[in-house]
Motif scaffolding. Structure first.
Motif, mmCIF file in Angstrom:
data_model
loop_
_atom_site.group_PDB
_atom_site.id
_atom_site.type_symbol
_atom_site.label_atom_id
_atom_site.label_comp_id
_atom_site.label_asym_id
_atom_site.label_seq_id
_atom_site.Cartn_x
_atom_site.Cartn_y
_atom_site.Cartn_z
ATOM 1 N N THR A 28 -11.055 -10.562 1.599
ATOM 2 C CA THR A 28 -10.544 -11.900 1.913
ATOM 3 C C THR A 28 -10.692 -12.833 0.724
ATOM 4 N N ALA A 31 -8.135 -11.871 -1.963
ATOM 5 C CA ALA A 31 -6.796 -12.262 -1.515
ATOM 6 C C ALA A 31 -6.597 -13.771 -1.640
ATOM 7 N N ALA A 39 -1.891 -14.611 1.522
ATOM 8 C CA ALA A 39 -3.076 -14.435 2.356
ATOM 9 C C ALA A 39 -3.088 -15.401 3.532
#
Length: 188
Positions: A28, A31, A39
């Motif tokens: 995460t 991204a 994202a």
């Protein structure tokens, strides 16, 4: 037996931590840093910052004045996305396609492109071929009272050529440009 259970529980806890916390947070974070727009869903915003939709998902447009996306078996709902699961030999599919083709048939334009009467595998494909978008020009020009040549230019401005596969047009960005006759909304 405790000698065997303790290492098993330790490995389970360690792997849960790595695969359930560390890995997802790392992916995460990367991204968000490298591809923040993608994202966060490739959202399209208007000038006031309101979300208009996602460039990754089709959405319905009501009325003859808009470019229509591919049909959706799930009503453009992301939770119910998917194909209709009707086999090509199913009479219900043939009947639906014939009905939609008759509804979309424009005089002097030839056969309706298959993309306009069939659903995509996900039911949420936001793209059409430039030919399928061009097929709709006469209807939209008549509904809006504008020359077909300006609509054709708008389509040409929105053609995207992916690295792999045929050229496509994103229906949402095309309709947003049609709505305000300006460049497509910025992706954030």
């Amino acid at each position: 037996m405790l000698k065997q259970i303790r290492p098993a529980i330790s490995v389970l806890a360690f792997m849960t931590l790595v695969t359930g916390v560390v890995y997802p947070l790392t992916v995460t974070g990367v991204a968000q840093l490298a591809f923040p727009a993608q994202a966060n869903g490739s959202l399209l915003h208007n000038q006031q910052g309101d979300v208009l939709g996602s460039a990754l998902l089709a959405q319905p447009f009501e009325g003859a004045q808009w470019f229509q996306p591919r049909l959706s078996a799930g009503g453009y709902a992301t939770v119910a996305s998917g194909a209709s699961n009707l086999a090509p030999s199913n009479p219900a599919l043939a009947e639906r396609i014939a009905t939609d083709a008759k509804r979309l048939q424009a005089e002097g334009q030839g056969a309706v492109p298959m993309q306009l009467v069939t659903t995509s595998a996900s039911g949420l494909d936001p793209h059409l071929s430039p030919e399928a978008a061009s097929y709709q020009v006469a209807r939209i020009a008549a509904a809006r009272g504008i020359p077909p040549s300006s609509l054709q230019r708008l389509i040409e401005q929105h053609v995207q050529s992916p690295l792999v596969g045929p050229a496509v047009v994103n229906v949402l960005t095309l309709n947003l440009a049609l709505a305000d006759n300006s460049p497509p909304a910025k992706t954030e």
